[in-house]
Design a protein around this motif. Structure first.
Motif, PDB file in Angstrom:
ATOM      1  N   HIS A   1      36.908  33.842  50.587  1.00  0.00           N
ATOM      2  CA  HIS A   1      37.411  33.062  49.622  1.00  0.00           C
ATOM      3  C   HIS A   1      38.040  34.466  48.882  1.00  0.00           C
ATOM      4  N   GLU A   2      39.411  34.259  47.900  1.00  0.00           N
ATOM      5  CA  GLU A   2      40.544  34.855  47.378  1.00  0.00           C
ATOM      6  C   GLU A   2      39.775  34.352  45.815  1.00  0.00           C
ATOM      7  N   LEU A   3      39.333  35.331  45.430  1.00  0.00           N
ATOM      8  CA  LEU A   3      38.937  35.435  43.271  1.00  0.00           C
ATOM      9  C   LEU A   3      40.882  35.484  43.050  1.00  0.00           C
ATOM     10  N   THR A   4      41.211  35.003  42.274  1.00  0.00           N
ATOM     11  CA  THR A   4      42.344  34.951  42.300  1.00  0.00           C
ATOM     12  C   THR A   4      42.727  35.524  40.757  1.00  0.00           C
ATOM     13  N   GLU A   5      41.883  34.749  39.925  1.00  0.00           N
ATOM     14  CA  GLU A   5      41.759  35.306  38.052  1.00  0.00           C
ATOM     15  C   GLU A   5      40.412  34.786  37.396  1.00  0.00           C
ATOM     16  N   THR A   6      40.392  35.009  36.408  1.00  0.00           N
ATOM     17  CA  THR A   6      39.404  35.010  35.499  1.00  0.00           C
ATOM     18  C   THR A   6      40.009  34.084  34.174  1.00  0.00           C
ATOM     19  N   LEU A   7      39.740  32.973  33.639  1.00  0.00           N
ATOM     20  CA  LEU A   7      40.025  32.193  32.435  1.00  0.00           C
ATOM     21  C   LEU A   7      39.234  31.449  31.487  1.00  0.00           C
ATOM     22  N   SER A   8      39.431  32.010  30.526  1.00  0.00           N
ATOM     23  CA  SER A   8      38.668  31.027  28.955  1.00  0.00           C
ATOM     24  C   SER A   8      39.029  29.699  29.260  1.00  0.00           C
ATOM     25  N   ASP A   9      38.231  28.352  29.220  1.00  0.00           N
ATOM     26  CA  ASP A   9      38.207  27.325  28.865  1.00  0.00           C
ATOM     27  C   ASP A   9      36.942  26.982  28.285  1.00  0.00           C
ATOM     28  N   GLY A  10      37.156  26.442  26.930  1.00  0.00           N
ATOM     29  CA  GLY A  10      36.216  26.109  26.063  1.00  0.00           C
ATOM     30  C   GLY A  10      34.595  26.228  26.411  1.00  0.00           C
ATOM     31  N   GLY A  11      34.339  27.842  25.806  1.00  0.00           N
ATOM     32  CA  GLY A  11      32.727  28.215  26.409  1.00  0.00           C
ATOM     33  C   GLY A  11      32.268  28.275  27.602  1.00  0.00           C
ATOM     34  N   GLU A  12      33.315  28.270  28.971  1.00  0.00           N
ATOM     35  CA  GLU A  12      33.375  28.540  30.034  1.00  0.00           C
ATOM     36  C   GLU A  12      34.255  29.611  30.207  1.00  0.00           C
TER      37      GLU A  12
ATOM     38  N   GLY B   1      30.091  32.300  29.745  1.00  0.00           N
ATOM     39  CA  GLY B   1      30.632  33.538  30.869  1.00  0.00           C
ATOM     40  C   GLY B   1      31.083  34.390  30.006  1.00  0.00           C
ATOM     41  N   ARG B   2      30.264  35.557  30.602  1.00  0.00           N
ATOM     42  CA  ARG B   2      31.405  37.357  29.884  1.00  0.00           C
ATOM     43  C   ARG B   2      31.752  37.718  31.311  1.00  0.00           C
ATOM     44  N   PHE B   3      32.227  39.126  31.517  1.00  0.00           N
ATOM     45  CA  PHE B   3      32.736  39.716  32.341  1.00  0.00           C
ATOM     46  C   PHE B   3      31.458  41.228  31.863  1.00  0.00           C
ATOM     47  N   LEU B   4      30.814  41.496  32.994  1.00  0.00           N
ATOM     48  CA  LEU B   4      29.775  42.310  32.437  1.00  0.00           C
ATOM     49  C   LEU B   4      30.219  43.890  32.599  1.00  0.00           C
ATOM     50  N   GLU B   5      30.446  43.485  33.914  1.00  0.00           N
ATOM     51  CA  GLU B   5      30.681  45.036  34.775  1.00  0.00           C
ATOM     52  C   GLU B   5      31.678  45.516  36.363  1.00  0.00           C
ATOM     53  N   GLY B   6      32.035  45.924  36.153  1.00  0.00           N
ATOM     54  CA  GLY B   6      32.745  46.239  37.916  1.00  0.00           C
ATOM     55  C   GLY B   6      33.056  47.053  38.554  1.00  0.00           C
ATOM     56  N   THR B   7      32.917  47.501  39.827  1.00  0.00           N
ATOM     57  CA  THR B   7      32.750  48.764  39.813  1.00  0.00           C
ATOM     58  C   THR B   7      33.734  48.486  41.790  1.00  0.00           C
ATOM     59  N   LEU B   8      34.744  49.217  41.717  1.00  0.00           N
ATOM     60  CA  LEU B   8      35.647  49.372  42.885  1.00  0.00           C
ATOM     61  C   LEU B   8      35.243  50.773  43.824  1.00  0.00           C
ATOM     62  N   PHE B   9      34.453  50.759  44.898  1.00  0.00           N
ATOM     63  CA  PHE B   9      33.740  51.373  45.835  1.00  0.00           C
ATOM     64  C   PHE B   9      35.205  52.127  46.608  1.00  0.00           C
TER      65      PHE B   9
ATOM     66  N   ARG C   1      37.767  46.687  35.655  1.00  0.00           N
ATOM     67  CA  ARG C   1      37.741  45.941  34.543  1.00  0.00           C
ATOM     68  C   ARG C   1      38.377  44.058  34.449  1.00  0.00           C
ATOM     69  N   GLU C   2      37.637  43.677  33.753  1.00  0.00           N
ATOM     70  CA  GLU C   2      38.482  41.776  33.981  1.00  0.00           C
ATOM     71  C   GLU C   2      39.730  42.180  34.370  1.00  0.00           C
ATOM     72  N   GLU C   3      40.389  42.706  33.962  1.00  0.00           N
ATOM     73  CA  GLU C   3      41.856  42.317  33.646  1.00  0.00           C
ATOM     74  C   GLU C   3      42.435  42.936  34.217  1.00  0.00           C
ATOM     75  N   ASP C   4      41.744  43.137  35.762  1.00  0.00           N
ATOM     76  CA  ASP C   4      42.129  44.481  36.549  1.00  0.00           C
ATOM     77  C   ASP C   4      41.945  43.398  38.074  1.00  0.00           C
ATOM     78  N   ILE C   5      41.454  42.280  38.259  1.00  0.00           N
ATOM     79  CA  ILE C   5      41.280  41.160  38.675  1.00  0.00           C
ATOM     80  C   ILE C   5      42.376  40.680  39.140  1.00  0.00           C
ATOM     81  N   PRO C   6      43.766  40.034  38.615  1.00  0.00           N
ATOM     82  CA  PRO C   6      45.162  39.311  38.556  1.00  0.00           C
ATOM     83  C   PRO C   6      45.838  40.226  39.637  1.00  0.00           C
ATOM     84  N   SER C   7      45.905  41.546  39.385  1.00  0.00           N
ATOM     85  CA  SER C   7      46.430  42.803  40.292  1.00  0.00           C
ATOM     86  C   SER C   7      45.779  42.797  41.793  1.00  0.00           C
ATOM     87  N   LEU C   8      44.576  42.606  42.183  1.00  0.00           N
ATOM     88  CA  LEU C   8      44.077  42.837  43.331  1.00  0.00           C
ATOM     89  C   LEU C   8      44.108  41.665  44.141  1.00  0.00           C
TER      90      LEU C   8
END
Length: 144
Positions: A18-29, A65-73, A83-90
C-alpha cells in the motif's frame, strides 16, 4: 482528523503493497497517510465482517511522532538521505512495517523520477501507534 475506527492492533493490519502518500501533523500526532487505504484482517476487533477488508483513505497515527531518518538505496553501492519533505514527491509502496517501543520502521519501494524504483527505509519516533480509517471499501487483496 476525525476517524470512525482507531485500532492499536499491529498484527491485524497490513500496510504491505500500500502507498504511503504523505505525512501530516495533527494535534500531537504524526499521520502517515494512505490515500488509497490499507488492509484490516478479519481478526481485528473493529472488523466485524468476518473477512479481510480494504479501507478507504486511512492513516497510521504516531503519538508524539516525528520523522527520524530515511535512506534511498539507489544501487548496491549508492545511497542518499531521504527527507520527510521528499515523501509526497515519491511513490512509496510499503513492504514491511515494524513497531518498536519508541519508533516505527518502514521498508519500502520508492519510485523516483531520477532513479526509477529504489529500495528505501524510513524511521519515525513514536510513543504509540494507531491505525485509523472510516469505512471498508472492498475485500483485501489477500482475501480467499
Amino acid at each position: 482528523m476525525e476517524w470512525k475506527y482507531r485500532s492499536d492492533d499491529c498484527r491485524s493490519v497490513s500496510l504491505h503493497d500500500h502507498e504511503l502518500t504523505e505525512t501530516l501533523s495533527d494535534g500531537g500526532e504524526l499521520l502517515l497517510m494512505f490515500e488509497y487505504g490499507f488492509d484490516v484482517c478479519a481478526e481485528n476487533p473493529l472488523n466485524e465482517t468476518g473477512r479481510h477488508k480494504h479501507t478507504d483513505k486511512a492513516a497510521v497515527a504516531l503519538k508524539d511522532g516525528r520523522f527520524l531518518e530515511g535512506t534511498l538505496f539507489i544501487s548496491k553501492t549508492e545511497e542518499k538521505p531521504l527527507r520527510e519533505e521528499d515523501i509526497p514527491s515519491l511513490t512509496i509502496e510499503v513492504l514491511d512495517f515494524k513497531r518498536y517501543p519508541d519508533s516505527v520502521f518502514l521498508a519500502c519501494d520508492a519510485w523516483t523520477a531520477e532513479h526509477g524504483v529504489c529500495y528505501c527505509q524510513i524511521e519515525f519516533a513514536s510513543a504509540g501507534v494507531e491505525f485509523c480509517w472510516n469505512e471498508f471499501t472492498d475485500d483485501a487483496w489477500f482475501q480467499d
